[in-house]
Design a protein around this motif. Structure first.
Motif: not given
Length: 120
Positions: A88, A91, A99, A102-103
């Motif tokens: 990542l 990312c 991102c 996702l985080i």
């Protein structure tokens, strides 16, 4: 973490028994699981589990600690963190908004448990 180490770690997890073992160890953090119990829980012979644990340890994903006559295994969350961070690092080309979902999914739902202290 570099590309070669990341490939070794991902290759170690790209096998069903090792992935299942790693997930089980993550679930059992910080207590760990003795090698024999891991073999029983996953349903493989002890010598087979030993080979899988060796592969995971060489990949930096698990660590073993001798306790009396058995070895207690734990997930090496720092090793796994290094793999995830390598993947990542850049990312979405630096576009943080891409991102963010996702985080957010990687954020734990609960605080980590303290690892029991071992008296020396």
């Amino acid at each position: 973490m570099d590309e070669k180490q990341t490939i070794v770690a991902l290759a170690a997890l790209a096998q069903s028994t090792r992935l299942q073992t790693f997930k089980l160890l993550v679930n059992r953090e910080p207590d760990g699981v003795p090698a024999g119990e891991l073999a029983r829980l996953v349903g493989v012979p002890q010598n087979t589990m030993s080979a899988h644990l060796s592969t995971l340890a060489q990949a930096g994903l698990v660590m073993g600690e001798r306790q009396s006559r058995s070895i207690l295994y734990r997930a090496d969350l720092n090793g796994f963190r290094a793999v995830a961070l390598y993947l990542l690092k850049d990312c979405c080309g630096g576009n943080a908004s891409l991102c963010a979902p996702l985080i957010a999914e990687l954020t734990p739902c609960c605080p980590p448990k303290e690892r029991p202290q071992v008296a020396n």
